[in-house]
Design a protein around this motif. Structure first.
Motif, mmCIF file in Angstrom:
data_model
loop_
_atom_site.group_PDB
_atom_site.id
_atom_site.type_symbol
_atom_site.label_atom_id
_atom_site.label_comp_id
_atom_site.label_asym_id
_atom_site.label_seq_id
_atom_site.Cartn_x
_atom_site.Cartn_y
_atom_site.Cartn_z
ATOM 1 N N PRO A 613 -4.538 29.980 10.800
ATOM 2 C CA PRO A 613 -5.081 31.344 10.764
ATOM 3 C C PRO A 613 -5.317 31.934 12.154
ATOM 4 C CG PRO A 613 -6.155 29.987 9.114
ATOM 5 C CD PRO A 613 -5.323 29.053 9.948
ATOM 6 N N SER A 614 -5.758 31.107 13.100
ATOM 7 C CA SER A 614 -6.015 31.616 14.457
ATOM 8 C C SER A 614 -4.712 32.087 15.112
ATOM 9 C CB SER A 614 -6.677 30.529 15.302
ATOM 10 O OG SER A 614 -7.932 30.191 14.770
ATOM 11 N N ALA A 615 -3.636 31.288 14.919
ATOM 12 C CA ALA A 615 -2.346 31.676 15.479
ATOM 13 C C ALA A 615 -1.829 32.958 14.819
ATOM 14 C CB ALA A 615 -1.352 30.532 15.302
ATOM 15 N N GLU A 619 -0.856 36.669 16.505
ATOM 16 C CA GLU A 619 0.424 37.331 16.259
ATOM 17 C C GLU A 619 0.220 38.731 15.684
ATOM 18 O OE1 GLU A 619 4.350 36.884 17.110
ATOM 19 O OE2 GLU A 619 2.853 35.294 17.289
ATOM 20 N N VAL A 620 -0.761 38.847 14.765
ATOM 21 C CA VAL A 620 -1.054 40.168 14.178
ATOM 22 C C VAL A 620 -1.581 41.124 15.242
ATOM 23 C CG1 VAL A 620 -2.577 41.402 12.579
ATOM 24 C CG2 VAL A 620 -1.404 39.324 11.845
ATOM 25 N N HIS A 634 -0.896 47.024 5.409
ATOM 26 C CA HIS A 634 0.374 46.346 5.690
ATOM 27 C C HIS A 634 0.140 44.851 5.928
ATOM 28 C CE1 HIS A 634 1.363 50.602 6.930
ATOM 29 N NE2 HIS A 634 2.326 50.329 6.048
ATOM 30 N N VAL A 635 -1.000 44.522 6.583
ATOM 31 C CA VAL A 635 -1.339 43.105 6.809
ATOM 32 C C VAL A 635 -1.538 42.404 5.460
ATOM 33 C CG1 VAL A 635 -3.048 41.519 7.766
ATOM 34 C CG2 VAL A 635 -2.375 43.544 9.075
ATOM 35 N N ASN A 636 -2.269 43.047 4.583
ATOM 36 C CA ASN A 636 -2.508 42.452 3.259
ATOM 37 C C ASN A 636 -1.189 42.214 2.515
ATOM 38 O OD1 ASN A 636 -5.296 42.276 3.375
ATOM 39 N ND2 ASN A 636 -5.617 44.316 2.492
ATOM 40 N N ARG A 654 -7.161 40.100 8.747
ATOM 41 C CA ARG A 654 -7.059 41.555 8.608
ATOM 42 C C ARG A 654 -8.037 42.273 9.539
ATOM 43 N NH1 ARG A 654 -8.420 42.451 3.053
ATOM 44 N NH2 ARG A 654 -10.566 42.468 3.812
ATOM 45 N N ASN A 655 -9.255 41.686 9.685
ATOM 46 C CA ASN A 655 -10.284 42.339 10.494
ATOM 47 C C ASN A 655 -9.974 42.325 11.993
ATOM 48 O OD1 ASN A 655 -11.717 42.962 8.213
ATOM 49 N ND2 ASN A 655 -13.103 41.192 8.355
ATOM 50 N N ILE A 656 -8.985 41.552 12.352
ATOM 51 C CA ILE A 656 -8.620 41.550 13.783
ATOM 52 C C ILE A 656 -8.197 42.944 14.233
ATOM 53 C CG2 ILE A 656 -6.141 41.031 13.553
ATOM 54 C CD1 ILE A 656 -8.544 39.464 16.100
#
Length: 677
Positions: A613-615, A619-620, A634-636, A654-656
Motif C-alpha cells: 500500500p505504501s508503494a 505511485e498514485v 478514478h483511484v477507487n 485515496r486520501n493521499i
C-alpha cells in the motif's frame, strides 16, 4: 533719381509723376515724341545769361531756376516739399558724363534696342539721365524743355523697366545670361539710387515688384490644368499630382539655376518656397471646405502628412535648402485631426463591410456544395487570403499617411477581425450541423481547418500577435478547428467504441488481439485526412492518440474486472504495458507529438502490479502530479481491480490526493474526460 518713379513705380494702372506735373503731356505722347529727338536733344545748350558756374542773372531767372529745382527735387525724391532744399544738387553737379566708346546711341536706337530686349542698353540710358540731371542743375534750360526731354528719358526707362521686370518675374524661363543682365541692371540702378539717397525706398520697391511676380508665376504654374488625367486617377488626384510635381521641379530649378545668380538679399529659394507653399495650402484649404468623399479625404491626408513634407520638402535636392525655412503644414492641426478621424471611421467601416462580404461569399460556396480548391495536395480555402488582404490594404493606407495612423488603425482593425472570426466560427458551426449530406462536406471542413493556418500565420508574423494572445482573437479559430476535428473523427470514434467494448465483454481475455484490431481500424481511416496541412494532421493524430488512451482507461474503470491474486494483477499489468507501447508506437509513427500521454497507461499498470500500500501511495501521488485531474473516483475505480486490498488500504491510498502538493489545474484534459460512478 529721375527714373526712380517710373522704373520702380510705373506699373499699369498707376498714375505717373509726369502726369501730375504736366497733365497736358501723356505717356503715349512722350513715347511718340522720342522719334523726333536724338541723343543730342537731351544735352541742352546754355542759354544767354547763364554763368559758367550755373548761376543766372536777374530776379525772374532766379525764380525760374527755383521752380525747376523744386520740380526736379520732387521728381528725384518723390516726396520733397516745395521749399525743401535739394540735398543732392551738389552731388549731381559733380557727376561727369560717363565716358562712352564711340558715338552715343540715339534715342531711337536705344528704344529699338530695348524693344528687342537688349538689356545692355541700360547703361547708355543711365548716361542720358545723368546728362539731363547735369543740365537741370546747371540751369539755362526752360522748364518746358526739361520736362519734354525728361519724358523721353522716362519713356526709355519704362521700356527698360518692363524688360527687366519681365525677366525677373519669370527667371526660370529666361536664359542664364539674360537673367544675369537683368540682375546687373537692378544692381546698377540700386547703386545709383543710393547715390541719390533713395536706395532704401528703391530696394523695397523692386523687392515688392519681384515678389509679386513670383506669386503670379506660382499661381499660374500651380493653377494650370494638367495636360491629361492619368488613367485611374480622379480630377482632384490629378490636380494634386500636377501641383506637387510642378512645385518640386520648379523649386529644384530655383536651387540649381537661380540661387547662384541672384544676390543673397533676394532670398530667392525662400521666396519661391513661400509663394508655392501658400498657394498649395490655399488649394487644399479650399477643397477641405467641401464635404469630401472618402477617396478625397484620404488624398488630402496623404499629401498633407506624407507626400508634401517627405517627397517634396525633404527630397534630396531640396531638404538642405529648405532646412531653415519653416513653411509649416498645408492645413491647420485641428483640421488635420478632423480629417484623420473621418478617414479612420471610413476605412474601418469599409474593411468591416468587405470582410463580411468575403465571408458571405465563402459560406455560399459551402452551401452550394462547391468543392474546395486543391493547392499542393491540400484542400484550400481563399477566405483567409481575402481577409488578410482587406485588412492589410486598410493598414497600408493608414501607414502611408503616418506611422502613427498605422498604429491607430491596427488596433481598430484587430477588433473588427476578432468580430469577423467569431462570425466565421458560428457560420461554420451551422454548416457542420446542417450540411452533412453534401458531397463535398468533409473536403470543405478540411479546407476550413487548413484556413486557420493562414490566419494564425498572419497574426503571428504580419501583425505580431502571439498564439497566447487575448481570447477574442485566437479562440474562434481554436474552436473552429476543434469542431472540425470532432466532425471528421466522429464516424471513426463510433467504430472504435464498439471495438473497445470487447475489453470488458471478454473480461480482458484477449487484450492484445483487441488492440490490434483497434489500431488496424485507425490505420485504415488515416488516408481520409491526407489533405490536411501537416501541422493539422499532427494535431488530429494527437486527438486520436488521446481518444485511444482515454477509451482504454474508461474500460479499466468499468469495475467489471476484479483480480484477487497478485499473479492475476501482474498478468493484467503486463497486458496493459504491451497495449500502451503499441498505442504509443502507432500514434508517434503517424505524427502524434502528445508525449504527455506516454505515462498514462504504464503508470496505471504499475499501480495494478504493486502490492505494498505504501508503494501504491507513492505511485498514485506521482501520477497526480502528471495528471492533476486524476480524482479519488478514478483511484477507487482502478483500485477496484485489486481485489486483495482492504477498505482501509483503499481509503488510505485515496486520501493521499488530499495532500496539497501545489499542483495547478491541468493544462490538458484526460481524466476530466472520463466519468466514473
Amino acid at each position: 533719381m529721375l527714373k526712380m518713379m517710373t522704373f520702380f513705380q510705373g506699373l499699369p494702372g498707376q498714375q505717373s509723376l509726369l502726369g501730375t506735373l504736366d497733365p497736358g503731356l501723356s505717356e503715349a505722347e512722350s513715347e511718340a515724341s522720342m522719334s523726333e529727338a536724338s541723343s543730342e536733344d537731351l544735352i541742352p545748350p546754355l542759354e544767354a545769361g547763364v554763368t559758367p558756374d550755373g548761376e543766372q542773372e536777374g530776379t525772374s531767372k532766379k525764380k525760374k531756376s527755383k521752380g525747376l529745382a523744386n520740380m526736379l527735387s520732387v521728381f528725384i525724391k518723390g516726396k520733397k516739399k516745395k521749399d525743401q532744399p535739394r540735398s543732392s544738387e551738389t552731388e549731381v553737379k559733380s557727376k561727369a558724363r560717363p565716358e562712352l566708346e564711340g558715338p552715343p546711341p540715339t534715342v531711337e536706337e536705344l528704344k529699338a534696342a530695348l524693344e528687342r530686349g537688349r538689356l545692355e542698353a541700360a547703361r547708355p540710358v543711365l548716361a542720358l539721365e545723368r546728362e539731363l540731371e547735369a543740365a537741370a542743375a546747371a540751369g539755362g534750360t526752360s522748364d518746358e524743355e526739361l520736362v519734354r526731354l525728361q519724358s523721353k528719358v522716362e519713356a526709355l526707362y519704362v521700356l527698360l523697366r518692363d524688360q527687366v521686370l519681365g525677366v525677373l518675374r519669370r527667371p526660370l524661363d529666361a536664359a542664364p545670361e539674360r537673367l544675369r543682365q537683368a540682375l546687373a541692371v537692378v544692381a546698377e540702378q540700386e547703386l545709383e539710387d543710393r547715390r541719390a539717397a533713395a536706395g532704401t525706398r528703391a530696394a523695397a520697391l523692386v523687392d515688392t515688384l519681384w515678389r509679386g511676380g513670383v506669386e503670379e508665376v506660382a499661381a499660374e504654374r500651380l493653377g494650370a490644368r494638367p495636360a491629361g488625367v492619368p488613367a485611374g486617377l480622379s480630377e482632384a488626384e490629378s490636380r494634386f499630382l500636377h501641383m506637387g510635381r510642378t512645385m518640386k521641379a520648379d523649386l529644384e530649378a530655383v536651387v540649381e539655376r537661380l540661387k547662384p545668380l541672384f544676390p543673397a538679399e533676394f532670398n530667392v529659394v525662400h521666396t519661391y518656397a513661400q509663394s508655392y507653399h501658400q498657394l498649395f495650402a490655399a488649394h487644399l484649404d479650399t477643397l477641405a471646405q467641401f464635404e469630401l468623399c472618402e477617396r478625397d479625404t484620404y488624398l488630402l491626408l496623404l499629401w498633407v502628412q506624407n507626400l508634401y513634407p517627405n517627397d517634396i520638402l525633404n527630397s534630396p535636392k531640396l531638404a538642405q535648402e529648405l532646412q531653415g525655412i519653416r513653411l509649416g503644414s498645408l492645413l491647420p492641426p485641428k483640421q488635420i485631426k478632423l480629417l484623420e478621424a473621418t478617414f479612420l471611421s471610413n476605412e474601418v467601416a469599409n474593411v468591416k463591410l468587405l470582410m463580411n462580404r468575403a465571408l458571405e461569399l465563402e459560406s455560399q460556396r459551402w452551401a452550394q456544395d462547391v468543392a474546395p480548391q486543391r493547392l499542393n495536395g491540400y484542400c484550400h480555402c481563399e477566405l483567409a487570403i481575402d481577409i488578410i488582404q482587406i485588412i492589410s490594404q486598410g493598414q497600408t493606407k493608414a501607414e502611408n499617411i503616418t506611422s502613427d495612423m498605422g498604429m491607430q488603425i491596427k488596433q481598430l482593425l484587430l477588433v473588427e477581425l476578432a468580430s469577423m472570426l467569431r462570425s466565421y466560427q458560428h457560420i461554420f458551426d451551422e454548416f457542420l450541423e446542417k450540411s452533412k449530406l453534401l458531397k463535398n462536406y468533409r473536403a470543405n471542413i478540411i479546407a476550413n481547418i487548413n484556413n486557420c493556418l493562414s490566419f494564425r500565420t498572419s497574426m503571428e508574423q504580419q501583425w505580431q500577435i502571439p498564439q497566447d494572445s487575448p481570447s477574442h482573437l485566437m479562440d474562434p479559430l481554436k474552436e473552429l478547428k476543434a469542431h472540425g476535428f470532432d466532425t471528421l473523427l466522429q464516424s471513426l470514434f463510433l467504430d472504435l467504441k464498439l471495438l473497445f467494448k470487447k475489453f470488458t465483454q471478454t473480461r480482458w481475455a484477449a487484450p492484445v488481439e483487441t488492440l490490434e484490431e483497434i489500431i488496424a481500424t485507425v490505420g485504415s481511416r488515416l488516408p481520409e485526412f491526407s489533405e490536411l496541412q501537416n501541422c493539422f494532421r499532427e494535431e488530429l493524430m494527437e486527438a486520436v492518440h488521446l481518444h485511444l488512451v482515454k477509451e482504454y482507461i474508461i474500460r479499466l474503470c468499468k469495475r467489471r474486472l476484479v483480480l484477487k491474486t497478485a499473479e492475476q494483477q501482474q498478468q493484467l499489468a503486463k497486458h496493459i504495458e504491451a497495449n500502451a507501447e503499441a498505442i504509443q508506437s502507432f500514434c508517434t509513427q503517424n505524427g502524434s507529438t502528445a508525449t504527455w500521454l506516454h505515462p498514462a497507461l504504464p503508470t496505471l499498470a504499475e499501480i495494478i502490479r504493486l502490492q505494498d500500500p505504501s508503494a501504491i501511495k507513492i505511485e498514485v501521488a506521482t501520477y497526480a502530479t502528471w495528471y492533476p485531474d486524476f480524482s479519488k473516483g478514478h483511484v477507487n475505480a482502478i483500485l477496484a481491480i485489486k481485489g486483495n486490498l482492504s477498505n482501509s488500504d483503499v481509503k488510505s491510498i485515496r486520501n493521499i490526493l488530499d495532500i496539497n502538493t501545489g499542483v495547478q489545474e491541468a493544462s490538458r484534459s484526460l481524466f476530466s474526460l472520463i466519468k466514473v460512478v
